[in-house]
Design an enzyme around this catalytic site. Structure first.
Site, PDB file in Angstrom:
ATOM      1  N   ASP A 154      42.534  42.407  28.925  1.00  0.00           N
ATOM      2  CA  ASP A 154      43.540  43.205  29.632  1.00  0.00           C
ATOM      3  C   ASP A 154      42.980  44.563  30.055  1.00  0.00           C
ATOM      4  O   ASP A 154      42.122  45.115  29.373  1.00  0.00           O
ATOM      5  CB  ASP A 154      44.759  43.391  28.704  1.00  0.00           C
ATOM      6  CG  ASP A 154      46.005  43.789  29.481  1.00  0.00           C
ATOM      7  OD1 ASP A 154      45.992  43.737  30.728  1.00  0.00           O
ATOM      8  OD2 ASP A 154      46.993  44.171  28.837  1.00  0.00           O
ATOM      9  N   HIS A 158      38.718  43.655  38.413  1.00  0.00           N
ATOM     10  CA  HIS A 158      38.540  42.241  38.082  1.00  0.00           C
ATOM     11  C   HIS A 158      37.060  41.842  38.189  1.00  0.00           C
ATOM     12  O   HIS A 158      36.559  41.076  37.380  1.00  0.00           O
ATOM     13  CB  HIS A 158      39.406  41.358  38.982  1.00  0.00           C
ATOM     14  CG  HIS A 158      40.880  41.597  38.795  1.00  0.00           C
ATOM     15  ND1 HIS A 158      41.470  41.637  37.548  1.00  0.00           N
ATOM     16  CD2 HIS A 158      41.883  41.831  39.685  1.00  0.00           C
ATOM     17  CE1 HIS A 158      42.772  41.870  37.685  1.00  0.00           C
ATOM     18  NE2 HIS A 158      43.042  42.004  38.974  1.00  0.00           N
ATOM     19  N   LEU A 196      27.670  27.316  22.441  1.00  0.00           N
ATOM     20  CA  LEU A 196      29.021  27.895  22.492  1.00  0.00           C
ATOM     21  C   LEU A 196      29.941  27.077  23.408  1.00  0.00           C
ATOM     22  O   LEU A 196      29.544  26.681  24.499  1.00  0.00           O
ATOM     23  CB  LEU A 196      28.915  29.326  23.045  1.00  0.00           C
ATOM     24  CG  LEU A 196      30.230  30.051  23.307  1.00  0.00           C
ATOM     25  CD1 LEU A 196      30.858  30.504  21.987  1.00  0.00           C
ATOM     26  CD2 LEU A 196      30.030  31.251  24.220  1.00  0.00           C
TER      27      LEU A 196
HETATM   28  C1  FPP Z   1      44.174  41.596  33.057  1.00  0.00           C
HETATM   29  O1  FPP Z   1      44.021  42.845  33.646  1.00  0.00           O
HETATM   30  C2  FPP Z   1      43.243  40.661  33.626  1.00  0.00           C
HETATM   31  C3  FPP Z   1      43.568  39.577  34.388  1.00  0.00           C
HETATM   32  C4  FPP Z   1      44.934  39.191  34.762  1.00  0.00           C
HETATM   33  C5  FPP Z   1      42.544  38.712  34.927  1.00  0.00           C
HETATM   34  C6  FPP Z   1      41.344  38.528  34.047  1.00  0.00           C
HETATM   35  C7  FPP Z   1      40.288  38.111  34.919  1.00  0.00           C
HETATM   36  C8  FPP Z   1      38.979  38.389  34.767  1.00  0.00           C
HETATM   37  C9  FPP Z   1      38.365  39.090  33.650  1.00  0.00           C
HETATM   38  C10 FPP Z   1      38.060  37.980  35.827  1.00  0.00           C
HETATM   39  C11 FPP Z   1      38.213  36.592  36.268  1.00  0.00           C
HETATM   40  C12 FPP Z   1      37.831  35.640  35.223  1.00  0.00           C
HETATM   41  C13 FPP Z   1      37.016  34.615  35.433  1.00  0.00           C
HETATM   42  C14 FPP Z   1      36.753  33.643  34.349  1.00  0.00           C
HETATM   43  C15 FPP Z   1      36.327  34.451  36.708  1.00  0.00           C
HETATM   44  P1  FPP Z   1      45.245  43.419  34.444  1.00  0.00           P
HETATM   45  O2  FPP Z   1      45.055  43.115  35.880  1.00  0.00           O
HETATM   46  O3  FPP Z   1      46.502  42.914  33.844  1.00  0.00           O
HETATM   47  O4  FPP Z   1      45.057  44.924  34.171  1.00  0.00           O
HETATM   48  P2  FPP Z   1      46.204  46.023  34.018  1.00  0.00           P
HETATM   49  O5  FPP Z   1      46.992  45.646  32.791  1.00  0.00           O
HETATM   50  O6  FPP Z   1      45.426  47.251  33.841  1.00  0.00           O
HETATM   51  O7  FPP Z   1      46.996  45.989  35.300  1.00  0.00           O
END
Ligand code: FPP
Length: 237
Positions: free
Chosen positions: A12, A29, A123
């Site tokens: 997150d 991201h 893994l």
């Molecule tokens: C949460 O941050 C993150 C996500 C919803 C997406 C997670 C995705 C990645 C780490 C990259 C893509 C993954 C792969 C496997 C290619 P948020 O957007 O909710 O952040 P915020 O809470 O600060 O708004």
């Protein structure tokens, strides 16, 4: 050193990481993908057998269309770009979640990476994509009902038997669940598998999370006294 067999991570804070730097959320991201690569490598080095990460929840469809599209594209591109590296690092990749609702291109990239890495023995990396814990339990119930229709006796079902109806039947229980970004909730992630997980929350945003942070989370896990409803070893409370 006791290494948890299954670590789950709620990655997150990508959006906030970017916003605080005056960057568009998508940069967060992208940086999140780099963090995932670091952490996967570290988990492999440490001998973790299973790592499950929350990449896209069934609730994430509620985000603005442009962000959803970007996350879809990034996921597909990352799978394809990282396939060879993951294969060479002996990682076995599985994507867990609902397949319905995903584009043909994404489904194809999932089968490519899963197929390429299927025989790897290192893994196991489970990527939860279009995943919701309650939906997984609903899908599990549906599979069980089908088996009951085919003659399974419900009185003989045991809790341990239910694992085989999960999206990935082979993974061990989650022992350590990490959430970055300061929030302290489970957000519908691995509800069934986390029944006895130790939780580790860290304020850092996901793109800043390092291999050393993973090691620190494991150290904290190691000094926790896991009682599973019983008394601790000393017999006290
Ligand atoms: C949460 O941050 C993150 C996500 C919803 C997406 C997670 C995705 C990645 C780490 C990259 C893509 C993954 C792969 C496997 C290619 P948020 O957007 O909710 O952040 P915020 O809470 O600060 O708004």
């Amino acid at each position: 050193m006791v290494i948890p067999a299954h670590i789950a991570i709620i990655m997150d804070g990508n959006g906030r990481w970017a916003e605080e730097k005056g960057l568009p959320r998508r940069e967060g991201h992208k940086a999140g993908v780099k963090a995932l690569k670091r952490v996967t490598e570290k988990a492999g080095e440490l001998g973790v057998s299973c790592l499950t990460v929350y990449a896209f929840s069934t609730e994430n469809w509620k985000r603005p269309g442009a962000e959803v599209n970007f996350l879809m594209k990034l996921f597909k591109q990352t799978l394809l770009e990282q396939a060879r590296d993951l294969f060479e690092n002996n990682v076995r990749v599985k994507v867990i979640g609902r397949r319905e609702g995903l584009s043909k291109g994404i489904l194809q990239s999932i089968s490519e990476v899963e197929g390429l890495t299927a025989d790897n023995q290192g893994l196991e990396l489970n990527i939860a994509f279009n995943y919701g814990g309650r939906l997984e339990i609903l899908d599990m119930i549906r599979k069980i009902i089908t088996e009951i229709d085919r003659g399974l006796n419900p009185d003989q079902l045991k809790v341990e038997d239910l694992n085989k109806y999960l999206y990935n039947p082979s993974y061990p229980e989650v022992e350590l669940l990490i959430r970055t970004g300061g929030e302290k909730r489970l957000s519908n992630f691995l509800l069934w598998q986390s029944a006895y997980a130790e939780f580790y929350f860290i304020d850092k945003y996901w793109p800043d999370f390092t291999g050393d942070d993973l090691l620190e989370a494991i150290r904290v896990f190691q000094i926790r006294d896991r009682k599973f409803g019983g008394l601790n070893k000393a017999g006290g409370k």
